[in-house]
Motif scaffolding. Structure first.
Motif, PDB file in Angstrom:
ATOM      1  N   ILE A   1      88.588 -59.574  53.045  1.00  0.00           N
ATOM      2  CA  ILE A   1      87.439 -60.277  53.172  1.00  0.00           C
ATOM      3  C   ILE A   1      86.488 -60.280  51.751  1.00  0.00           C
ATOM      4  O   ILE A   1      85.766 -61.396  51.567  1.00  0.00           O
ATOM      5  CB  ILE A   1      86.633 -59.821  54.328  1.00  0.00           C
ATOM      6  N   THR A   2      86.474 -59.147  51.186  1.00  0.00           N
ATOM      7  CA  THR A   2      85.539 -59.139  50.061  1.00  0.00           C
ATOM      8  C   THR A   2      86.020 -60.076  49.007  1.00  0.00           C
ATOM      9  O   THR A   2      85.153 -60.831  48.107  1.00  0.00           O
ATOM     10  CB  THR A   2      85.455 -57.765  49.459  1.00  0.00           C
ATOM     11  N   PHE A   3      87.327 -60.279  48.918  1.00  0.00           N
ATOM     12  CA  PHE A   3      87.956 -61.064  47.722  1.00  0.00           C
ATOM     13  C   PHE A   3      88.593 -62.561  48.307  1.00  0.00           C
ATOM     14  O   PHE A   3      89.461 -62.757  47.561  1.00  0.00           O
ATOM     15  CB  PHE A   3      89.066 -60.071  47.147  1.00  0.00           C
ATOM     16  N   ALA A   4      88.019 -62.833  49.246  1.00  0.00           N
ATOM     17  CA  ALA A   4      88.591 -64.074  50.058  1.00  0.00           C
ATOM     18  C   ALA A   4      88.284 -65.106  49.142  1.00  0.00           C
ATOM     19  O   ALA A   4      89.413 -66.014  48.994  1.00  0.00           O
ATOM     20  CB  ALA A   4      87.859 -64.320  51.226  1.00  0.00           C
ATOM     21  N   LYS A   5      87.417 -65.523  48.430  1.00  0.00           N
ATOM     22  CA  LYS A   5      87.195 -66.728  47.537  1.00  0.00           C
ATOM     23  C   LYS A   5      88.217 -66.530  46.155  1.00  0.00           C
ATOM     24  O   LYS A   5      88.761 -67.557  46.196  1.00  0.00           O
ATOM     25  CB  LYS A   5      85.896 -66.727  46.915  1.00  0.00           C
ATOM     26  N   GLU A   6      88.510 -65.481  45.765  1.00  0.00           N
ATOM     27  CA  GLU A   6      89.566 -65.217  44.853  1.00  0.00           C
ATOM     28  C   GLU A   6      90.958 -65.551  45.293  1.00  0.00           C
ATOM     29  O   GLU A   6      91.692 -66.214  44.715  1.00  0.00           O
ATOM     30  CB  GLU A   6      89.189 -64.198  44.057  1.00  0.00           C
ATOM     31  N   ILE A   7      91.132 -65.207  46.545  1.00  0.00           N
ATOM     32  CA  ILE A   7      92.549 -65.249  47.168  1.00  0.00           C
ATOM     33  C   ILE A   7      92.724 -66.817  47.354  1.00  0.00           C
ATOM     34  O   ILE A   7      93.715 -67.192  47.321  1.00  0.00           O
ATOM     35  CB  ILE A   7      92.573 -64.172  48.441  1.00  0.00           C
ATOM     36  N   LEU A   8      91.674 -67.537  47.999  1.00  0.00           N
ATOM     37  CA  LEU A   8      91.859 -68.804  48.275  1.00  0.00           C
ATOM     38  C   LEU A   8      91.864 -69.864  47.073  1.00  0.00           C
ATOM     39  O   LEU A   8      92.794 -70.789  47.026  1.00  0.00           O
ATOM     40  CB  LEU A   8      90.735 -69.387  49.020  1.00  0.00           C
ATOM     41  N   ASP A   9      91.068 -69.180  45.770  1.00  0.00           N
ATOM     42  CA  ASP A   9      91.276 -69.894  44.528  1.00  0.00           C
ATOM     43  C   ASP A   9      92.855 -69.722  44.112  1.00  0.00           C
ATOM     44  O   ASP A   9      93.248 -70.830  43.587  1.00  0.00           O
ATOM     45  CB  ASP A   9      90.501 -69.402  43.659  1.00  0.00           C
ATOM     46  N   LEU A  10      93.363 -68.511  44.469  1.00  0.00           N
ATOM     47  CA  LEU A  10      94.997 -68.304  43.824  1.00  0.00           C
ATOM     48  C   LEU A  10      95.918 -69.281  44.594  1.00  0.00           C
ATOM     49  O   LEU A  10      96.586 -69.720  44.187  1.00  0.00           O
ATOM     50  CB  LEU A  10      95.164 -67.009  43.999  1.00  0.00           C
ATOM     51  N   ILE A  11      95.406 -69.243  46.067  1.00  0.00           N
ATOM     52  CA  ILE A  11      96.375 -69.971  47.014  1.00  0.00           C
ATOM     53  C   ILE A  11      96.263 -71.710  46.596  1.00  0.00           C
ATOM     54  O   ILE A  11      97.278 -72.331  46.308  1.00  0.00           O
ATOM     55  CB  ILE A  11      96.249 -69.834  48.367  1.00  0.00           C
TER      56      ILE A  11
END
Length: 113
Positions: free
Chosen positions: A101-111
């Motif tokens: 949850i903390t790194f959700a934005k970074e994970i979505l950017d990678l996807i």
């Protein structure tokens, strides 16, 4: 008979005081709404507004993720103290969920790419 009327009038007085207090609180809240309102003007570029809103929402999500991450650390620490394997597993799952949850934005950017 007089005692009953006296008690009845006391109950009415208490009820009236309570109603007047509730009305005063609501009136103060409405007064604050009218006094402390601000005019919000739209920005020139609608895409900028959407990006700012997205940044704000992801900031809130990051804050919730950090809280969950901290709770997971506490659970893992308590599980080691209590020698409880099921609590330890729940603590590690909470810890992993908090990281995601903390790194959700970074994970979505990678996807997205």
């Amino acid at each position: 008979m007089k005692k009953l009327n006296k008690n009845n009038s006391l109950l009415k007085n208490k009820r009236n005081k309570k109603i007047s207090r509730i009305f005063a609180v609501y009136a103060a809240i409405v007064f604050c709404f009218f006094c402390f309102n601000t005019v919000a003007y739209a920005a020139g570029d609608p895409l900028t507004v959407i990006n700012n809103l997205s940044t704000f929402i992801f900031g809130i999500i990051r804050a919730v993720g950090i809280i969950i991450l901290g709770w997971g650390i506490v659970q893992v620490g308590l599980s080691f103290q209590a020698h409880d394997p099921s609590q330890r597993a729940n603590g590690f799952l909470t810890l992993a969920g908090g990281i995601i949850i903390t790194f959700a934005k970074e994970i979505l950017d990678l996807i997205i790419g």
